[in-house]
Design a protein around this motif. Structure first.
Motif, PDB file in Angstrom:
ATOM      1  N   ARG A 302       0.845  -1.194   0.000  1.00  0.00           N
ATOM      2  CA  ARG A 302       0.000   0.000   0.000  1.00  0.00           C
ATOM      3  C   ARG A 302       0.886   1.251   0.000  1.00  0.00           C
ATOM      4  O   ARG A 302       1.019   1.952   1.017  1.00  0.00           O
ATOM      5  CB  ARG A 302      -0.931   0.012   1.225  1.00  0.00           C
ATOM      6  CG  ARG A 302      -1.819  -1.217   1.335  1.00  0.00           C
ATOM      7  CD  ARG A 302      -2.712  -1.168   2.573  1.00  0.00           C
ATOM      8  NE  ARG A 302      -1.941  -1.038   3.808  1.00  0.00           N
ATOM      9  CZ  ARG A 302      -1.343  -2.061   4.431  1.00  0.00           C
ATOM     10  NH1 ARG A 302      -1.396  -3.277   3.916  1.00  0.00           N
ATOM     11  NH2 ARG A 302      -0.678  -1.858   5.551  1.00  0.00           N
ATOM     12  N   PRO A 303       1.537   1.550  -1.120  1.00  0.00           N
ATOM     13  CA  PRO A 303       2.518   2.643  -1.136  1.00  0.00           C
ATOM     14  C   PRO A 303       1.939   4.004  -0.761  1.00  0.00           C
ATOM     15  O   PRO A 303       2.613   4.799  -0.089  1.00  0.00           O
ATOM     16  CB  PRO A 303       3.042   2.646  -2.578  1.00  0.00           C
ATOM     17  CG  PRO A 303       2.026   1.892  -3.375  1.00  0.00           C
ATOM     18  CD  PRO A 303       1.435   0.898  -2.437  1.00  0.00           C
ATOM     19  N   MET A 304       0.692   4.294  -1.139  1.00  0.00           N
ATOM     20  CA  MET A 304       0.131   5.607  -0.805  1.00  0.00           C
ATOM     21  C   MET A 304      -0.128   5.738   0.692  1.00  0.00           C
ATOM     22  O   MET A 304      -0.037   6.825   1.255  1.00  0.00           O
ATOM     23  CB  MET A 304      -1.151   5.868  -1.594  1.00  0.00           C
ATOM     24  CG  MET A 304      -0.901   6.217  -3.056  1.00  0.00           C
ATOM     25  SD  MET A 304       0.335   7.533  -3.270  1.00  0.00           S
ATOM     26  CE  MET A 304      -0.445   8.903  -2.441  1.00  0.00           C
ATOM     27  N   GLU A 305      -0.440   4.632   1.349  1.00  0.00           N
ATOM     28  CA  GLU A 305      -0.577   4.664   2.808  1.00  0.00           C
ATOM     29  C   GLU A 305       0.770   4.969   3.445  1.00  0.00           C
ATOM     30  O   GLU A 305       0.861   5.746   4.405  1.00  0.00           O
ATOM     31  CB  GLU A 305      -1.122   3.338   3.318  1.00  0.00           C
ATOM     32  CG  GLU A 305      -1.338   3.322   4.827  1.00  0.00           C
ATOM     33  CD  GLU A 305      -1.965   2.036   5.317  1.00  0.00           C
ATOM     34  OE1 GLU A 305      -1.700   1.663   6.479  1.00  0.00           O
ATOM     35  OE2 GLU A 305      -2.724   1.408   4.546  1.00  0.00           O
ATOM     36  N   ALA A 306       1.836   4.374   2.903  1.00  0.00           N
ATOM     37  CA  ALA A 306       3.176   4.645   3.423  1.00  0.00           C
ATOM     38  C   ALA A 306       3.563   6.100   3.194  1.00  0.00           C
ATOM     39  O   ALA A 306       4.134   6.753   4.075  1.00  0.00           O
ATOM     40  CB  ALA A 306       4.188   3.712   2.764  1.00  0.00           C
ATOM     41  N   VAL A 307       3.254   6.631   2.014  1.00  0.00           N
ATOM     42  CA  VAL A 307       3.614   8.011   1.682  1.00  0.00           C
ATOM     43  C   VAL A 307       2.888   8.996   2.595  1.00  0.00           C
ATOM     44  O   VAL A 307       3.512   9.887   3.189  1.00  0.00           O
ATOM     45  CB  VAL A 307       3.294   8.309   0.202  1.00  0.00           C
ATOM     46  CG1 VAL A 307       3.387   9.813  -0.075  1.00  0.00           C
ATOM     47  CG2 VAL A 307       4.253   7.550  -0.709  1.00  0.00           C
ATOM     48  N   THR A 308       1.584   8.857   2.712  1.00  0.00           N
ATOM     49  CA  THR A 308       0.834   9.814   3.532  1.00  0.00           C
ATOM     50  C   THR A 308       1.161   9.657   5.020  1.00  0.00           C
ATOM     51  O   THR A 308       1.173  10.644   5.760  1.00  0.00           O
ATOM     52  CB  THR A 308      -0.683   9.663   3.302  1.00  0.00           C
ATOM     53  OG1 THR A 308      -1.081   8.307   3.530  1.00  0.00           O
ATOM     54  CG2 THR A 308      -1.061  10.080   1.884  1.00  0.00           C
ATOM     55  N   THR A 309       1.461   8.430   5.455  1.00  0.00           N
ATOM     56  CA  THR A 309       1.860   8.242   6.851  1.00  0.00           C
ATOM     57  C   THR A 309       3.213   8.883   7.107  1.00  0.00           C
ATOM     58  O   THR A 309       3.451   9.453   8.180  1.00  0.00           O
ATOM     59  CB  THR A 309       1.904   6.752   7.216  1.00  0.00           C
ATOM     60  OG1 THR A 309       0.611   6.180   7.010  1.00  0.00           O
ATOM     61  CG2 THR A 309       2.312   6.551   8.673  1.00  0.00           C
ATOM     62  N   PHE A 310       4.109   8.825   6.121  1.00  0.00           N
ATOM     63  CA  PHE A 310       5.390   9.497   6.307  1.00  0.00           C
ATOM     64  C   PHE A 310       5.206  11.007   6.463  1.00  0.00           C
ATOM     65  O   PHE A 310       5.817  11.630   7.339  1.00  0.00           O
ATOM     66  CB  PHE A 310       6.352   9.242   5.141  1.00  0.00           C
ATOM     67  CG  PHE A 310       7.530  10.178   5.198  1.00  0.00           C
ATOM     68  CD1 PHE A 310       8.532   9.978   6.137  1.00  0.00           C
ATOM     69  CD2 PHE A 310       7.587  11.299   4.387  1.00  0.00           C
ATOM     70  CE1 PHE A 310       9.590  10.872   6.246  1.00  0.00           C
ATOM     71  CE2 PHE A 310       8.635  12.194   4.493  1.00  0.00           C
ATOM     72  CZ  PHE A 310       9.646  11.977   5.413  1.00  0.00           C
ATOM     73  N   ALA A 345       6.737   4.465  -6.363  1.00  0.00           N
ATOM     74  CA  ALA A 345       5.568   3.788  -6.928  1.00  0.00           C
ATOM     75  C   ALA A 345       4.838   4.719  -7.893  1.00  0.00           C
ATOM     76  O   ALA A 345       4.702   5.914  -7.630  1.00  0.00           O
ATOM     77  CB  ALA A 345       4.630   3.350  -5.813  1.00  0.00           C
ATOM     78  N   PRO A 346       4.352   4.193  -9.021  1.00  0.00           N
ATOM     79  CA  PRO A 346       3.672   5.064 -10.000  1.00  0.00           C
ATOM     80  C   PRO A 346       2.518   5.857  -9.409  1.00  0.00           C
ATOM     81  O   PRO A 346       2.316   7.026  -9.747  1.00  0.00           O
ATOM     82  CB  PRO A 346       3.182   4.066 -11.057  1.00  0.00           C
ATOM     83  CG  PRO A 346       4.117   2.901 -10.935  1.00  0.00           C
ATOM     84  CD  PRO A 346       4.463   2.804  -9.492  1.00  0.00           C
ATOM     85  N   GLU A 347       1.743   5.236  -8.498  1.00  0.00           N
ATOM     86  CA  GLU A 347       0.583   5.927  -7.945  1.00  0.00           C
ATOM     87  C   GLU A 347       0.975   7.069  -7.006  1.00  0.00           C
ATOM     88  O   GLU A 347       0.128   7.897  -6.648  1.00  0.00           O
ATOM     89  CB  GLU A 347      -0.349   4.946  -7.229  1.00  0.00           C
ATOM     90  CG  GLU A 347       0.302   4.151  -6.127  1.00  0.00           C
ATOM     91  CD  GLU A 347       0.769   2.786  -6.591  1.00  0.00           C
ATOM     92  OE1 GLU A 347       0.401   1.787  -5.929  1.00  0.00           O
ATOM     93  OE2 GLU A 347       1.480   2.705  -7.608  1.00  0.00           O
ATOM     94  N   ALA A 348       2.257   7.117  -6.598  1.00  0.00           N
ATOM     95  CA  ALA A 348       2.700   8.174  -5.689  1.00  0.00           C
ATOM     96  C   ALA A 348       3.213   9.408  -6.423  1.00  0.00           C
ATOM     97  O   ALA A 348       3.433  10.457  -5.798  1.00  0.00           O
ATOM     98  CB  ALA A 348       3.793   7.654  -4.757  1.00  0.00           C
TER      99      ALA A 348
END
Length: 488
Positions: A302-310, A345-348
């Motif tokens: 879940r890369p977007m979860e990782a990005v927003t959590t960061f 990740a592409p979605e990020a």
């Protein structure tokens, strides 16, 4: 906001490269418990008559650490020991409780603004009548109305006529001060200075003369140039007496912030969350380690979860990402690779671009494209910290010089800019950096009371606020106190 984007680089870069409890949420009982309830004071009565306004009368209490003014059923208490300005009406069940720096800050900023506008008008149309005849922008009249000067000067001459000292700007009498009055003591001088600087729109040169004279005048007449026509303000003082007084704030009154938090909307929702934390009833601030663990677990699936959590981590634990430390080194080694993977990740890509642009001022089609991406990224709202898209949008909008020309559908799809910040505060009430961004926006928009309310809430809710971007607020407060001592 720029610091948040750089926080990612900090994680990924090689290692070698007190009165805080008495905030806007405090009740009258909280305030009373924090101070003595009886003190010596100087008391007086006053009447106020101004051209085109209804006359009013009231009473004053000037003590060593507070001033209080009552007009009708309303009382305004300025507590300098706690730096609170508290207003309430007789019979009401709540108080409005603001920071004491807000009023002086507005006066100073407004003075600079008028100086700028006067210069702009003179530059654009130096020969136009309107550029030559705007008293509200003239240096003296701005200083008179705002009771403040950038630097000490003495533009006025004096002349004693009968029972008055006339203060003249050229040939014009701009104020008349009675030569009769009440002798105040050196110990009472500063209390009087606070009253005149905060509550009487009188030129600082005249205020200094009154304070140096040792006499509180019975009558002051002040000429004003606020509207299109001249007007006069007359203050009469009487009934001077000294004695011990009770602290005037009644017990049992709640903060108006409490009732505001019961409403609908993003701000009310956030206030409920903040007050729960302040009251010790809300969730604890998540540790750096727990957020890092969440990032590592989410990065691959879940890369977007990782990005927003960061980005939430960077808001909540900003101080921990500064400098070189063993803890930071451990954080880099534990989540650096996972974070790199999530960022790539592409979605990020859209979020990363928007975050970078939101960290610096600029303009252009790429910023509008990022704003559109954020407005449409509604799927992020389901993530634990997906609401950071709103902070990113707000900062992107505030730092884009051409945001007023964006496609109107973009802004229509998002909350008001202030509400963007409140949405994230609602889920992360310990993130002092977010409060700082919101407060700064309000400050720059001349809403100083609300700005300090937001900053004070951050200081109450986030135990680590001193390591956040909010750490600059005490410097601003110290500068105001140093530059304008009569107000404090």
């Amino acid at each position: 906001m720029r610091s948040l984007w750089l926080a990612a680089a900090v994680i990924l870069m090689p290692l070698g490269a007190g009165a805080a409890d008495i905030g806007p949420h405090a009740s009258s009982d909280d305030i009373r418990a924090a101070r003595p309830l009886q003190t010596p004071a100087l008391k007086a009565s006053f009447t106020r008559e101004a051209t085109g306004e209804a006359p009013e009368s009231g009473t004053l209490i000037l003590a060593a650490d507070f001033n209080a003014m009552t007009v009708g059923d309303a009382t305004r208490l300025e507590d300098f020991a706690l730096c609170r300005v508290v207003v309430w009406a007789a019979g009401a069940g709540e108080i409005d409780n603001q920071n004491c720096h807000a009023g002086p800050a507005f006066r100073v900023m407004e003075l600079y603004n008028r100086e700028y506008l006067a210069g702009l008008m003179a530059e654009i149309a130096p020969d136009a009548p309107e550029a030559q005849n705007v008293p509200v922008l003239a240096p003296f009249w701005a200083e008179q109305e705002l009771s403040v000067q950038k630097a000490v000067s003495a533009p006025l001459a004096t002349k004693v006529v009968g029972d008055y000292t006339e203060w003249r700007l050229g040939d014009e009498v701009v104020a008349r001060v009675s030569t009769k009055g009440f002798a105040f003591t050196p110990d009472e001088k500063h209390s009087l200075a606070r009253y005149f600087s905060r509550s009487v729109n009188l030129h600082p040169q005249i205020r200094r003369a009154i304070l140096d004279s040792g006499q509180w005048p019975q009558r002051i007449e002040i000429q004003r140039r606020i509207g299109k026509t001249p007007s006069t303000l007359v203050l009469n003082f009487s009934g001077f007496e000294r004695g011990r007084v009770d602290y005037p704030l009644p017990p049992g009154l709640s903060s108006s912030l409490r009732s505001r938090s019961t409403g609908a909307g993003d701000e009310a929702t956030a206030l409920r969350s903040v007050l729960a934390v302040v009251d010790g009833k809300g969730p604890s601030k998540p540790s750096l380690e727990s957020l890092a663990s969440d990032i590592a677990a989410a990065a691959s699936p879940r890369p977007m979860e990782a990005v927003t959590t960061f980005f939430a981590l960077a808001q909540i634990h900003y101080g921990a990402l500064q400098g070189d430390s063993a803890g930071l080194a451990k954080l880099r080694s534990s989540i650096g690779p996972a974070l790199q993977q999530a960022f790539a990740a592409p979605e990020a890509a859209g979020f990363m671009t928007a975050s970078q642009l939101a960290g610096e001022r600029g303009k252009g089609a790429d910023r509008e494209a990022s704003a559109r991406y954020l407005a449409q990224a509604t799927d992020l709202d389901a993530l634990p910290y997906g609401a950071f898209r709103y902070v990113t949008f707000a900062n992107l909008s505030n730092y884009s010089d051409d945001s007023g020309r964006w496609d109107k559908t973009i802004r229509a799809a998002m909350p008001a800019t202030a509400d963007c910040f409140w949405r994230f505060i609602a889920i992360a009430p310990w993130a002092a950096n977010t409060y700082n961004d919101l407060g700064t926006m309000l400050y720059e928009g001349y809403d100083m009371e609300k700005a300090w309310e937001v900053w004070d809430l951050a200081r109450a809710a986030d135990p680590d606020w001193k390591t956040s971007m909010l750490s600059g607020v005490p410097d601003l407060e110290a500068k105001l106190r140093r530059d304008f001592p009569d107000s404090f």
